[in-house]
Design a protein around this motif. Structure first.
Motif, short mmCIF file in Angstrom:
data_model
loop_
_atom_site.label_atom_id
_atom_site.label_comp_id
_atom_site.label_asym_id
_atom_site.label_seq_id
_atom_site.Cartn_x
_atom_site.Cartn_y
_atom_site.Cartn_z
N ASN A 1 0.88 -1.21 -0.01
CA ASN A 1 0.03 0.04 -0.03
C ASN A 1 0.80 1.27 -0.08
O ASN A 1 1.73 1.53 1.01
N LEU A 2 0.83 2.08 -1.07
CA LEU A 2 1.51 3.20 -1.13
C LEU A 2 0.90 4.38 -0.58
O LEU A 2 -0.25 4.63 -0.68
N ILE A 3 1.77 5.35 0.35
CA ILE A 3 1.31 6.12 1.06
C ILE A 3 1.82 7.53 0.81
O ILE A 3 3.31 7.52 0.75
N ILE A 4 1.33 8.53 0.54
CA ILE A 4 1.52 10.00 0.59
C ILE A 4 1.02 10.58 1.68
O ILE A 4 -0.15 11.24 1.64
N GLN B 1 -7.17 7.16 2.20
CA GLN B 1 -5.83 6.44 2.48
C GLN B 1 -5.58 6.27 3.87
O GLN B 1 -5.18 5.29 4.21
N ASN B 2 -6.15 7.09 4.99
CA ASN B 2 -6.09 6.82 6.28
C ASN B 2 -7.12 5.75 6.63
O ASN B 2 -6.48 4.84 7.31
N TYR B 3 -7.89 5.56 6.16
CA TYR B 3 -8.75 4.08 6.54
C TYR B 3 -7.87 3.09 6.00
O TYR B 3 -7.69 2.04 6.71
N ILE B 4 -7.55 2.89 4.69
CA ILE B 4 -6.77 1.84 4.23
C ILE B 4 -5.66 1.48 5.32
O ILE B 4 -5.13 0.40 5.81
#
Length: 193
Positions: free
Chosen positions: A123-126, A158-161
């Protein structure tokens, strides 16, 4: 020999396609599946009355049935993943298959036949809002898109995942170390030497 499914997830403009292409070259992948392409291909055969979630986006799916942002996203993702799972069943004889898309949820790993395939989920995060805005602006130079006006929804997804319980060894990666960390993880799994 088992198939190696590598799943690259993340919000719009986080680098999924770039990473998938780089991995495909480094690992000599048999197939690379872009879920946006799969979604658009399915739309050729399925109308919006039958499958309305094919005709929306991750951050606007809640509008389909008046759901919460997260519930709309989950229904949207599960719709796309249904089509993906049917495709993956045809690919169990391949060596390396890379799948990338915002529609990927870790729960897909529970639906893969572990006797036939190894699965790796990244999972890529920014996390930096300014960085995400810059990436979106760069990506949209030559394209239409509503990502900027939906930035808060995208970041909420994004925060959820990112905060889902990690039952499937999901690897959350910050953008700077992404390709190196993925290659190291796959090397540890003996996917390449």
């Amino acid at each position: 020999m088992k198939t190696n499914f590598i799943f690259i997830a993340g919000i719009p403009a986080c680098g999924k396609t770039t990473i998938a292409r780089e991995l495909a070259i480094r690992l000599n992948a048999d197939k690379v599946i872009d879920l946006d392409v799969l979604k658009n291909s399915c739309k050729l055969f399925v109308n919006s009355d039958k499958e309305p979630y094919l005709y929306t986006t991750s951050h606007e799916a809640f509008n389909v049935e008046g759901l919460s942002l997260i519930e709309g996203f989950l229904r949207y993702s599960r719709c796309i993943q249904t089509y993906l799972l049917n495709l993956l069943k045809q690919l169990y004889n391949e060596r390396v298959v890379i799948v990338e898309g915002v529609q990927l949820l870790p729960e897909i790993l529970e639906k893969i036949d572990k006797k036939k395939a190894n699965c790796y989920f990244f999972n890529l995060i920014i996390d930096e809002k300014g960085e995400l805005i810059n990436r979106i602006n760069y990506k949209l130079k030559n394209r239409q898109g509503k990502w900027i006006e939906h930035l808060s929804e995208i970041l909420e997804l994004q925060n959820y995942i990112k905060n889902l319980p990690n039952q499937n060894n999901i690897v959350n990666l910050e953008k700077e170390k992404t390709i190196y960390e993925i290659m190291e993880e796959l090397k540890n799994e003996n996917l390449y030497s």
